[in-house]
Design a protein around this motif. Sequence first.
Motif, short mmCIF file in Angstrom:
data_model
loop_
_atom_site.label_atom_id
_atom_site.label_comp_id
_atom_site.label_asym_id
_atom_site.label_seq_id
_atom_site.Cartn_x
_atom_site.Cartn_y
_atom_site.Cartn_z
N PHE A 52 24.57 36.31 30.83
CA PHE A 52 23.64 35.21 31.58
C PHE A 52 24.89 33.81 31.29
N HIS A 53 25.75 34.04 29.74
CA HIS A 53 25.74 33.04 28.87
C HIS A 53 27.59 33.01 29.21
N LEU A 54 28.20 34.28 29.04
CA LEU A 54 29.60 34.44 29.81
C LEU A 54 29.81 34.09 31.71
N ASP A 55 28.88 34.54 31.94
CA ASP A 55 28.70 34.07 34.30
C ASP A 55 28.68 32.90 34.11
N LYS A 56 27.77 32.01 33.14
CA LYS A 56 27.69 30.94 33.07
C LYS A 56 28.88 30.14 32.83
N LEU A 57 29.40 30.05 32.51
CA LEU A 57 31.17 30.29 31.70
C LEU A 57 31.94 30.18 32.82
N ALA A 58 32.38 31.51 33.39
CA ALA A 58 33.03 31.05 34.17
C ALA A 58 32.50 30.57 35.56
N GLU A 59 31.30 30.32 35.86
CA GLU A 59 30.85 29.64 36.88
C GLU A 59 31.75 28.13 36.66
N GLU A 60 31.68 27.65 35.65
CA GLU A 60 32.14 26.63 35.49
C GLU A 60 33.79 26.19 35.39
N GLY A 61 34.24 27.71 35.75
CA GLY A 61 35.49 27.15 35.78
C GLY A 61 36.03 27.58 34.38
N LEU A 62 35.12 27.66 33.54
CA LEU A 62 36.36 28.00 32.03
C LEU A 62 36.47 29.79 31.93
N LEU A 63 35.98 30.76 32.07
CA LEU A 63 36.49 31.23 32.09
C LEU A 63 37.10 32.96 33.20
N ALA A 64 37.72 33.49 33.50
CA ALA A 64 38.19 34.13 34.67
C ALA A 64 37.95 35.42 35.20
N VAL A 65 37.46 36.51 35.72
CA VAL A 65 36.22 37.28 35.86
C VAL A 65 37.22 37.94 36.55
#
Length: 228
Positions: A52-65
Motif C-alpha cells: 500500500f505505502h510503496l504504491d502511494k509513493l509511486a503515485e506521488e512520483g517518488l518511486l518508479a515502478v
Amino acid sequence: MDPAPHSDISAVSALDEPARRRLYDFVRRHRDPVSRDDAAEALGMARQTAAFHLDKLAEEGLLAVGFARRSGRTGPGAGRPSKLYRRSDREVVVQLPERSYELAGQLLAQAIDDSERTGEPPRVTLGRRARDLGRAVGTESGPGDAEFLATLERCGYEPCIEGADIALVNCPFHSLAEGHTEMICGMNLELIDGLIDGTGSGGRVARLAPADGYCCVRIETTPTLTDG
C-alpha cells in the motif's frame, strides 16, 4: 508551471507518514530495484501494508515502478513478474511561496538556442517560447473562467479577484524579476497571454502593472461593447 499530477508539497507530505518514510529510505538505499517482499521482510512489516505505502509513493512520483522475474527464468512455469520499485529521478523542491526558477531556466535556454538558429533577438524568441508554453498549458486545462483560475492557481500565481480584474499575488519568478525586470516580466506577460488564449478566456487581457506585493502582471476584463 506545469499543472502536473504530482505536487511537490503533496510529495513531501507523503513522506510525513512514518512507515512510508521508512520504505522510501529502504528503497533509495538500494542500487537495484526492490520488491514488496524485500521491503516487508527487511522492515518487519506486513506485505499488504508495504505494498500500500510503496504504491502511494509511486503515485506521488517518488518511486518508479517496473516488472521483472527475479529468478531470471522465462516461458511457461516461470511465474508472474514481480512488481519492483526504485527511487525515481524526480527532484522535489518545496518553496513557499511557490517559485518556478527551473522553468524560467528552460525557457531561457530554449530561447537562446532559437536565437542562435534563427538570428532573432533572444527576447523575441523568449516571448514566443513563453506564449507557446502558456497556450499549451491552457489548452490542456480546458476552456472557461473556472478552469483559467484553477490553472493560474496550479501554476503558483495565487490569483485573487479584485473587482472585475484578477490580481496575481505571487510571482513564480520573483528573484529573477527583481534582477532582470524587463526581460522576466516580459516573459511572464507572454506566458499569461498564452494561458488566456489556451483556456479561451475571452474578455480577459494581461497587462504589466507592477505593484508591491503582487506579480508584475494583472489580468483585466476588457469592456464589452454594446449598441447604444
